[in-house]
Design an enzyme around this catalytic site. Structure first.
Site, PDB file in Angstrom:
ATOM      1  CD  GLU A   1      18.202 -13.764 -23.972  1.00 10.03           C
ATOM      2  OE1 GLU A   1      17.659 -12.616 -24.378  1.00 10.03           O
ATOM      3  OE2 GLU A   1      17.716 -14.800 -24.355  1.00 10.03           O
TER       4      GLU A   1
ATOM      5  CD  GLU B   1      20.357 -11.249 -28.174  1.00 18.86           C
ATOM      6  OE1 GLU B   1      18.977 -11.314 -28.649  1.00 18.86           O
ATOM      7  OE2 GLU B   1      21.115 -11.991 -28.071  1.00 18.86           O
TER       8      GLU B   1
END
Length: 643
Positions: A201, A275
């Site tokens: 991320e 995710e």
């Protein structure tokens, strides 16, 4: 509080002596059908993302994955959890790799026991699961400092997650040890690893345009040949990514514009949710998060109907054992609870939940063969309450620590000259200095994260992010001011990563005058200190009037095969619990968590010797909170369920 799906069973009474001291592979045959196969004997091509569908060894495949972290699950249960994943219809397990556990001191690496990563990966292959490895170096994961080792912060100029030379040198040294261990386990070398994630991320965090390229090259140059992916949430998707690396998305609800953005960024390439958040994490003092199966399953079904691959984060969350839970940022600061149940399809203790059963029904529709049978859940036992019978005050225990460090000014715990020059990473730090007057003590917001304050060993209050001032009573002559500072967990996400030094990070003032000449004790609660404390003969019977902080011991008798249970600390306020040398983690009466998970493999028949554990308590019965009748504090209940 997290809710476990543990059923109470009527069982006969067992006794075992326990010392407690409280301080697939799914191959895509069409848009909606997959079947389980054996791992191919001949491998001509790894996971390929050069068309709208993934292929593996030239055959179409849809990734149905689930996250499980080897460092959050007792090694004895790795196989159990993986077999349950396989039985649900998954074909892939994903895991992060926590740098701070594998290199707790600079240059001292650990890849054995609970941290034997190769064994975890090989077990996945044995069960029949592919592996997606997320080696970091930063992982987030609601883990202390996002998995980065605290000794990096000894450098006052450190810039984490950048190409700052001090950081890249440390990363290179770490990857020199890590990557050779997993290179032979890649798919094209006969292993189960089909993809690697490049960092984590970064689109939501960084502005160093060279950093992600550095991480990619660090992997490739060391022999990583399988598919590389990046992973970003919707806020970071437009900034994340690398040329030649597949982008994936993290989400919980479907936002069509985000999926369109992902598709537009890499047309005619596979779409994957790296995710899919099956639940959420909890923080101390907050509410327990629940994401109902009725909300979750239709979203997953819709993503699959669009031909996407998916990885559930988490499929089995596990536990933040020890001091390893992270925290949310300083506005306000909110530390993670010990449980990482995550309201996941498999509970913290590995039990089936309604989500699991609903997902199994859904994934069955994507298979041409029957799913494996579901293995039985691990047995749980309720044990009798533990009577606490010995205690040792903090002040009596100081002689078993290393000599204190003398410093003119406060020193943050990471820069203390301990642990072979690596500083103190976790636990508590005691700062003591002499004062000659009373008045107003002001922390200047330099306490990280919570300090119990004493004058001549008498408790006078707490300093933390909310309480910056205390009244120090007047007294005669020179007195000792003590601040016992707890590191409650470093922030794991966001812009505050570089500001996660703990202890006293600057001056504290008395009547606007900075205090000087400190003796600083490191209470990192490492095994050598615990063993020294356990061996002392200075333990005393628990008196009617207790003085905190203190260490406590108790005993629980159990016979028969040890089983999983939960420890409920009714009446206790805050501290940690050790069992047979294993740190079960923090407890705190503010919740939402009210019990600690105790895995059966960490118990044994007969006498379970337990190193002492540190506990400090602020009584709920009186304002001063340091002296209280033993009352309900004389037992620890071992129960079979989380409430």
């Amino acid at each position: 509080m997290l809710v476990s799906r543990v059923k109470n069973h009527a069982i006969r009474q067992h006794r075992v002596l326990l010392s407690l001291v409280v301080l697939g592979f799914l191959i895509w045959r069409s848009s909606s059908r997959v079947r389980v196969t054996d791992m191919p004997a001949v491998r001509v091509e790894g996971l390929n993302a050069n068309s709208s569908r993934f292929t593996l060894n030239g055959e179409p495949i849809r990734i149905l994955g689930g996250s499980m972290h080897y460092f959050r699950v007792p090694r004895a249960y790795w196989s159990d959890r993986m077999v349950k994943m396989k039985a649900c219809g998954l074909n892939t397990v994903t895991t992060y790799v926590p740098w701070n556990l594998h290199e707790p001191e600079r240059g001292a690496f650990k890849f054995h026991g609970q941290l034997e990563l190769e064994a975890f990966i090989n077990e996945a292959a044995r069960v029949g699961l592919w592996v997606i490895l997320r080696p970091g170096p930063y992982i987030c994961a609601e883990w202390d400092l996002g998995g980065l080792p605290s000794w990096l912060l000894r450098d006052k100029n450190m810039k984490l997650r950048t190409t700052y030379p001090g950081f890249t040198a440390a990363v290179n040294s770490y990857l020199d040890k890590l990557i050779p261990r997993v290179v032979p386990l890649q798919y094209m070398k006969g292993g189960p690893i089909i993809a690697f994630q490049v960092e984590n991320e970064y689109g939501s965090y960084g502005n160093d345009s060279q950093y992600m390229s550095f991480i990619k090259e660090a992997l490739v140059s060391r022999g990583i040949e399988e598919l590389l992916v990046t992973s970003d949430n919707r806020q970071g998707l437009h900034r994340g990514g690398l040329k030649g690396v597949l982008k994936t998305i993290n989400l919980q609800k479907i936002h069509p514009e985000v999926l369109r953005q992902l598709e537009a960024a890499q047309p005619d390439r596979p779409m994957m949710v790296m995710e899919y958040w099956s639940g959420w994490f909890d923080v101390w003092g907050g509410l327990h998060h629940v994401f109902e199966a009725d909300e979750m399953v239709p979203v997953i079904a819709e993503l699959l109907s669009q031909g996407m691959s998916i990885n559930l984060y988490m499929f089995h969350g596990g536990t933040n054992f020890g001091f390893m839970g992270g925290a949310l940022g300083n506005q306000p600061y909110r530390p993670m609870i010990t449980s990482y149940d995550y309201d996941a399809p498999l509970s913290e203790a590995g039990d089936y939940t309604p989500k699991y059963h609903r997902l199994r029904t859904l994934f069955r529709g994507y298979q041409s063969d029957n799913l494996p049978m579901m293995p039985k859940s691990q047995q749980k036992k309720p044990y009798k309450a533990v009577t606490v019978f010995q205690h040792l005050s903090l002040w009596e225990a100081l002689v078993y620590l290393e000599k204190p460090h003398h410093s003119l000014r406060p020193v943050n715990m990471e820069n203390l000259p301990v642990n072979n020059g690596n500083g103190q990473a976790y636990g508590y730090t005691l700062y003591e200095t002499a004062i000659t007057s009373g008045g107003t003590l002001n922390s200047k917001n330099n306490v990280r994260d919570k300090a119990l304050v004493f004058v001549d060993k008498v408790f006078i209050g707490v300093l933390d992010y909310k309480t910056l001032e205390l009244a120090v009573p007047d007294g005669k002559g020179e007195r000792i001011l003590s601040l016992l500072v707890e590191n409650c967990g470093r922030v794991n996400f966001g812009k505050d990563l570089n500001n996660q030094r703990k202890g006293l990070v600057g001056d504290i003032v008395l009547n606007n005058t900075p205090l000087r000449n400190f003796n600083i004790f490191s209470l990192d609660m490492k095994p050598d200190f615990i063993e020294r404390l356990q061996s002392t003969k200075q333990w005393k019977s628990v008196p009617k009037m207790l003085t905190y902080p203190a260490f406590f011991q108790g005993k629980l008798w159990v016979s028969g095969y040890p089983a999983d249970t939960f420890i409920r600390l009714s009446g206790w306020s805050k501290g940690v619990v050790f069992i047979n040398g294993q740190n079960l983690g923090r407890y705190w009466s503010i919740g939402p968590q009210q019990t600690l998970y105790l895995p059966g493999p960490w118990l044994k028949r007969g006498v379970n010797q337990v190193p002492p554990t540190y506990l400090f308590v602020r009584s709920q019965a009186c304002v001063c909170g340091i002296y209280t009748q033993i009352g309900t504090l004389n037992s620890i209940s071992c129960v079979s369920k989380l409430y």
